[in-house]
Design an enzyme around this catalytic site. Structure first.
Site, PDB file in Angstrom:
ATOM      1  N   CYS A  43       0.820  -1.213   0.000  1.00 62.43           N
ATOM      2  CA  CYS A  43       0.000   0.000   0.000  1.00 62.43           C
ATOM      3  C   CYS A  43       0.854   1.264   0.000  1.00 62.43           C
ATOM      4  O   CYS A  43       0.660   2.166  -0.816  1.00 62.43           O
ATOM      5  CB  CYS A  43      -0.934  -0.016   1.204  1.00 62.43           C
ATOM      6  SG  CYS A  43      -1.868   1.497   1.378  1.00 62.43           S
ATOM      7  N   CYS A  48      -1.592   1.765  -2.988  1.00 61.03           N
ATOM      8  CA  CYS A  48      -2.545   2.855  -2.729  1.00 61.03           C
ATOM      9  C   CYS A  48      -1.937   4.255  -2.706  1.00 61.03           C
ATOM     10  O   CYS A  48      -2.442   5.167  -3.365  1.00 61.03           O
ATOM     11  CB  CYS A  48      -3.245   2.657  -1.384  1.00 61.03           C
ATOM     12  SG  CYS A  48      -3.424   0.976  -0.835  1.00 61.03           S
ATOM     13  N   LYS A  51      -0.016   5.421  -5.915  1.00 58.63           N
ATOM     14  CA  LYS A  51      -1.055   5.419  -6.965  1.00 58.63           C
ATOM     15  C   LYS A  51      -1.925   6.666  -6.858  1.00 58.63           C
ATOM     16  O   LYS A  51      -2.211   7.338  -7.850  1.00 58.63           O
ATOM     17  CB  LYS A  51      -1.894   4.129  -6.837  1.00 58.63           C
ATOM     18  CG  LYS A  51      -3.046   3.935  -7.793  1.00 58.63           C
ATOM     19  CD  LYS A  51      -4.351   4.593  -7.375  1.00 58.63           C
ATOM     20  CE  LYS A  51      -4.802   4.336  -5.969  1.00 58.63           C
ATOM     21  NZ  LYS A  51      -5.357   3.019  -5.754  1.00 58.63           N
ATOM     22  N   GLU A 181      -7.719   1.972 -12.783  1.00 56.25           N
ATOM     23  CA  GLU A 181      -7.007   3.107 -12.182  1.00 56.25           C
ATOM     24  C   GLU A 181      -5.827   3.523 -13.054  1.00 56.25           C
ATOM     25  O   GLU A 181      -5.641   4.708 -13.349  1.00 56.25           O
ATOM     26  CB  GLU A 181      -6.542   2.749 -10.769  1.00 56.25           C
ATOM     27  CG  GLU A 181      -7.709   2.682  -9.786  1.00 56.25           C
ATOM     28  CD  GLU A 181      -7.304   2.338  -8.355  1.00 56.25           C
ATOM     29  OE1 GLU A 181      -6.148   1.912  -8.145  1.00 56.25           O
ATOM     30  OE2 GLU A 181      -8.143   2.508  -7.451  1.00 56.25           O
ATOM     31  N   HIS A 436     -25.856  22.620   0.225  1.00 54.41           N
ATOM     32  CA  HIS A 436     -26.031  23.163  -1.109  1.00 54.41           C
ATOM     33  C   HIS A 436     -25.001  24.238  -1.416  1.00 54.41           C
ATOM     34  O   HIS A 436     -24.717  25.061  -0.544  1.00 54.41           O
ATOM     35  CB  HIS A 436     -27.449  23.748  -1.226  1.00 54.41           C
ATOM     36  CG  HIS A 436     -27.799  24.156  -2.598  1.00 54.41           C
ATOM     37  ND1 HIS A 436     -28.008  23.230  -3.606  1.00 54.41           N
ATOM     38  CD2 HIS A 436     -27.960  25.390  -3.147  1.00 54.41           C
ATOM     39  CE1 HIS A 436     -28.304  23.886  -4.724  1.00 54.41           C
ATOM     40  NE2 HIS A 436     -28.278  25.189  -4.475  1.00 54.41           N
TER      41      HIS A 436
END
Ligand code: NDP
Length: 459
Positions: A43, A48, A51, A181, A436
């Site tokens: 990782c 991860c 990446k 990915e 919003h």
């Protein structure tokens, strides 16, 4: 005198191993850990983290374009791959140091070298023989490349983080997380990308609407996504690699990336000799407490082949350390409602059941879908769209799945995952006030279910 040198010996300092060792150390256990490569595992080093840095890098191309509609003039642009790699490497080295310090601060003794299990309570690291009451195998996995002619010409995801040159034309083989990915990263950074998937549609196991939506968006961004495309062989021709497909098509490329799944690192550890059961894929077989067929030996993370996700490995590691040294946790580790993201472009975030899975589990489900162009893109001119979807069990009104493809999908779904894990109903989603203007507010403002053919039969 203690019978064993350690209470707990961990093989592999990746996500699972480091977390288990650290928690065990903090709980007062005498802990040793062996690592022969880098701290933090896949990782942190070749997964991860780097990446995601690449994903950020690749987004800039589109953002420079988007800026024009807001009045910005962005000058001459160029991308320098060595700069990205150098900066990424510096950050990863920093993280390696942090991981090592985490272990030391928790009182864990680090053994640098490859460990093998030589007995139910014995481990060898180099010339040293160590003993431990409990042994944890947390050795992770590695990329798998099918046995085709010319496979040595392909690279795997590990290699992508150290490529010397950025390729102009790339073939990506596979249809899982890593393939989509990297297709997005390479495309964003300027390569011409063809993605080949052997089946009728990629990201098998994800919600169908999401899969189709993502494919359309990736194609809009210029990726040549091809399905039912099986690579027969790779051949070197005139300095390029040619991927030959079963239907006779030939695709020349500078780089062919195989992202066709990962296999557990269970070999060469002495496990079979000790009688630790492995399944047909080589994954270590464990029970609910991560105990292997040899009671003093445990395994978790990617080597057990349950859910190959870092946060799951972290959770498993923590669960086991607490189980062994902090009193028994009341429940087995919970794999329900594990959220995940695919850092494709646009990104995917998902938690819970797909529509198809929910229909087969609950029969009657309501489905809510919102598809729109994000506010930002009304001025940017970017054609990217966003998809959001809720799957609701009609009988209980519980939201059993939330799926999104769009910017920050992972960030948005992480928040929703808490509500969904807690059992939130659609009525509770509806009673939540939106923020919003955001994309995320759509998740609390979807009022009319989508009608699907066949819905009537489930009423
Ligand atoms: P996946 O299991 O996700 O996907 C493997 C892909 O390769 C599938 O499309 C599969 O097809 C295909 N494939 C398998 N065997 C062959 C073959 N012999 N020939 C051609 N195609 C083949 O694996 P990845 O390598 O993408 O990633 C490994 C794991 O790492 C993931 O499952 C995920 O858990 C984790 N990961 C998570 C990330 C995240 O959380 N963002 C990022 C990257 C990885 P088929 O579907 O037909 O079997």
């Amino acid at each position: 005198m203690d019978e064993y040198k350690y209470d707990f010996f961990v093989i592999g300092a990746g996500s699972a191993g480091v977390r288990a060792a650290r928690i065990a150390g903090q709980l007062g256990a005498r802990v040793g850990i062996a690592e022969d490569r880098f701290f933090g595992g896949t990782c942190v080093n070749i997964g991860c983290v780097p990446k995601k840095l690449f994903v950020y890098a690749s987004h800039f191309a589109e953002e420079f374009e988007d800026a024009a509609g807001f009045g910005w003039t962005v000058g001459e642009r160029s991308f320098d791959w060595p700069t990205l790699i150098t900066n990424k490497n510096a950050e990863i080295e920093r993280l390696n140091g942090i991981y090592e310090r985490i272990l030391k601060n928790a009182g864990v003794t680090i053994h640098r070298g490859r460990a093998t299990v030589t007995g139910p309570n014995a481990i060898a690291v180099g010339d040293e023989t160590l003993t431990a009451q409990h042994i944890l195998v947390a050795t992770g996995g590695r990329p798998f490349v099918p046995d085709i002619r010319g496979r040595e010409l392909a690279v795997i995801s590990d290699d992508m983080f150290y490529l010397e040159e950025f390729p102009k034309r790339v073939v990506v083989v596979g249809g899982g997380y890593i393939a989509v990915e990297f297709a997005g990263i390479l495309n964003g950074l300027g390569a011409e990308v063809t993605q080949l998937y052997r089946g009728p549609h990629f990201l098998r196991g994800f919600d169908d609407d999401l899969r189709h939506f993502l494919c359309d968006e990736m194609r809009k961004k210029g990726i040549d996504v091809r399905f039912n495309a099986t690579v027969e062989c790779l051949e070197k021709r005139r300095g390029r690699i040619c991927a030959e497909l079963a239907d006779g098509t030939e695709i020349p490329a500078d780089l062919v990336l195989y992202a066709t799944g990962r296999v557990p690192n269970s070999g060469g550890l002495g496990l079979e000799a000790l009688g630790v059961e492995l399944n047909e894929d080589g994954a270590v077989v464990v029970d609910d407490e991560f105990r292997t067929s040899v009671p003093s030996v445990f395994a978790l993370g990617d080597v057990i082949d349950r859910v190959q996700l870092t946060p799951v490995a972290l959770g498993e590691g923590m669960w086991l350390a607490r189980r062994l040294f902090g009193g028994a946790p009341p429940e087995p580790f919970d794999y329900e409602y594990v959220p995940s993201a695919v850092f494709s472009q646009p990104a995917i975030g998902t938690v819970g059941l797909t529509e198809a899975a929910a229909r087969s589990r609950y029969g009657a489900v309501d489905v809510y879908i919102s598809e729109f162009r994000a506010l930002k893109h009304t001025l940017s001119g970017n054609e990217e769209r966003t998809l959001m979807k809720l799957v609701v069990d009609k009988a209980s009104d519980r939201v059993v799945g939330a799926h999104m493809a769009g910017p920050e999908a992972g960030e948005i779904i992480q928040g929703l995952a808490i509500a969904i894990k807690m059992g939130a109903t659609k009525a509770q989603f509806d009673a939540t006030i939106g923020i919003h203007p955001t994309a995320a507010e759509e998740f609390v403002t979807m009022r009319e279910p989508v009608v699907r053919a066949g819905d009537e039969a489930t009423e």
